[in-house]
Design a protein around this motif. Structure first.
Motif, short mmCIF file in Angstrom:
data_model
loop_
_atom_site.label_atom_id
_atom_site.label_comp_id
_atom_site.label_asym_id
_atom_site.label_seq_id
_atom_site.Cartn_x
_atom_site.Cartn_y
_atom_site.Cartn_z
N LEU A 4 -0.70 -7.97 -23.83
CA LEU A 4 -1.95 -7.30 -24.21
C LEU A 4 -1.80 -5.79 -24.38
O LEU A 4 -2.75 -5.12 -24.78
CB LEU A 4 -3.02 -7.61 -23.16
N GLY A 5 -0.64 -5.26 -24.04
CA GLY A 5 -0.42 -3.82 -24.20
C GLY A 5 -1.04 -2.97 -23.11
O GLY A 5 -1.38 -1.81 -23.36
N PHE A 6 -1.21 -3.53 -21.91
CA PHE A 6 -1.80 -2.78 -20.80
C PHE A 6 -0.71 -2.29 -19.86
O PHE A 6 0.35 -2.90 -19.73
CB PHE A 6 -2.77 -3.65 -20.00
N ASP A 7 -1.00 -1.21 -19.17
CA ASP A 7 -0.13 -0.72 -18.11
C ASP A 7 -0.69 -1.29 -16.81
O ASP A 7 -1.85 -1.03 -16.46
CB ASP A 7 -0.17 0.81 -18.08
N PRO A 8 0.09 -2.08 -16.07
CA PRO A 8 -0.45 -2.71 -14.85
C PRO A 8 -0.93 -1.71 -13.80
O PRO A 8 -1.73 -2.05 -12.94
CB PRO A 8 0.71 -3.55 -14.32
N LEU A 9 -0.49 -0.45 -13.88
CA LEU A 9 -0.96 0.55 -12.92
C LEU A 9 -2.39 0.99 -13.20
O LEU A 9 -3.02 1.61 -12.36
CB LEU A 9 -0.03 1.76 -12.92
N TYR A 10 -2.90 0.69 -14.38
CA TYR A 10 -4.25 1.12 -14.75
C TYR A 10 -5.23 -0.04 -14.92
O TYR A 10 -6.33 0.16 -15.38
CB TYR A 10 -4.19 1.92 -16.06
N VAL A 11 -4.82 -1.24 -14.55
CA VAL A 11 -5.68 -2.41 -14.68
C VAL A 11 -6.34 -2.67 -13.32
O VAL A 11 -5.67 -2.65 -12.29
CB VAL A 11 -4.87 -3.64 -15.14
N ALA A 12 -7.63 -2.96 -13.33
CA ALA A 12 -8.33 -3.28 -12.09
C ALA A 12 -7.66 -4.48 -11.43
O ALA A 12 -7.25 -5.42 -12.10
CB ALA A 12 -9.80 -3.61 -12.40
N ASN A 13 -7.50 -4.41 -10.13
CA ASN A 13 -6.86 -5.51 -9.41
C ASN A 13 -7.39 -5.57 -8.00
O ASN A 13 -8.04 -4.65 -7.52
CB ASN A 13 -5.32 -5.35 -9.42
N GLU A 14 -7.10 -6.64 -7.35
CA GLU A 14 -7.51 -6.84 -5.96
C GLU A 14 -6.31 -7.33 -5.16
O GLU A 14 -5.37 -7.89 -5.71
CB GLU A 14 -8.65 -7.86 -5.87
N GLY A 15 -6.37 -7.14 -3.86
CA GLY A 15 -5.32 -7.65 -3.01
C GLY A 15 -4.13 -6.73 -2.85
O GLY A 15 -3.07 -7.15 -2.41
N ARG A 16 -4.29 -5.47 -3.19
CA ARG A 16 -3.22 -4.48 -3.05
C ARG A 16 -3.74 -3.31 -2.24
O ARG A 16 -4.92 -3.00 -2.23
CB ARG A 16 -2.76 -3.94 -4.41
N MET A 17 -2.83 -2.66 -1.54
CA MET A 17 -3.20 -1.44 -0.83
C MET A 17 -2.00 -0.50 -0.82
O MET A 17 -0.86 -0.92 -0.99
CB MET A 17 -3.65 -1.72 0.59
N VAL A 18 -2.29 0.76 -0.67
CA VAL A 18 -1.26 1.78 -0.57
C VAL A 18 -1.41 2.45 0.78
O VAL A 18 -2.51 2.85 1.16
CB VAL A 18 -1.39 2.83 -1.70
N LEU A 19 -0.31 2.55 1.51
CA LEU A 19 -0.31 3.21 2.81
C LEU A 19 0.53 4.47 2.72
O LEU A 19 1.59 4.46 2.08
CB LEU A 19 0.30 2.30 3.88
N PHE A 20 0.09 5.52 3.36
CA PHE A 20 0.88 6.73 3.49
C PHE A 20 1.34 6.78 4.94
O PHE A 20 0.52 6.85 5.85
CB PHE A 20 0.03 7.96 3.14
N VAL A 21 2.65 6.70 5.14
CA VAL A 21 3.24 6.58 6.46
C VAL A 21 4.26 7.71 6.64
O VAL A 21 5.04 7.97 5.71
CB VAL A 21 3.95 5.20 6.61
N PRO A 22 4.27 8.36 7.80
CA PRO A 22 5.31 9.39 8.02
C PRO A 22 6.71 8.78 7.84
O PRO A 22 6.94 7.62 8.19
CB PRO A 22 5.10 9.81 9.47
N ALA A 23 7.62 9.56 7.30
CA ALA A 23 8.98 9.06 7.02
C ALA A 23 9.62 8.46 8.27
O ALA A 23 10.33 7.46 8.19
CB ALA A 23 9.84 10.19 6.47
N SER A 24 9.31 9.01 9.43
CA SER A 24 9.91 8.51 10.66
C SER A 24 9.39 7.14 11.06
O SER A 24 9.99 6.46 11.89
CB SER A 24 9.65 9.50 11.80
N ALA A 25 8.29 6.69 10.46
CA ALA A 25 7.68 5.40 10.82
C ALA A 25 7.80 4.35 9.73
O ALA A 25 7.29 3.24 9.88
CB ALA A 25 6.21 5.62 11.17
N VAL A 26 8.49 4.66 8.65
CA VAL A 26 8.58 3.73 7.52
C VAL A 26 9.22 2.41 7.93
O VAL A 26 8.72 1.33 7.60
CB VAL A 26 9.33 4.36 6.33
#
Length: 103
Positions: A27-49
């Motif tokens: 379809l010519g879409f970029d998956p980073l810009y398509v609405a989606n569910e079931g994903r999350m992004v966490l920001f974690v200190p490098a020492s805790a990765v």
């Protein structure tokens, strides 16, 4: 952007399901810009990765968890996406409307 830290993401490390990637290619879409569910992004200190990844992988819903990037030094708040060829492009904020979701 508001925090003033640059980030770099590794395109190959972002988990996108094969059917989603295929549909986006057709379809010519970029998956980073398509609405989606079931994903999350966490920001974690490098020492805790390592511990964070262990905890996520221990849960069935986190088995595909992946380290996709890092927050760098103070900068202009840009997010770069490194492709498989090593080229980094700036990820822009989404514009326009997202695709409608059917829930």
């Amino acid at each position: 952007r508001d925090a003033g830290f640059d980030m770099e993401l590794n395109e190959d490390a972002i988990p996108v399901a094969a059917p989603v990637r295929g549909a986006c290619e057709i379809l010519g879409f970029d998956p980073l810009y398509v609405a989606n569910e079931g994903r999350m992004v966490l920001f974690v200190p490098a020492s805790a990765v390592g511990r964070a990844m262990d905890v996520l992988h221990a849960h069935p819903l986190g088995r595909d968890a992946s380290l996709i990037g890092r927050v760098g030094a103070a900068g202009e708040g840009r997010v770069g996406l490194r492709n498989p060829y090593g080229i980094v492009r700036v990820l822009d904020l989404p514009s326009g409307e997202q695709l409608p979701r059917i829930c």
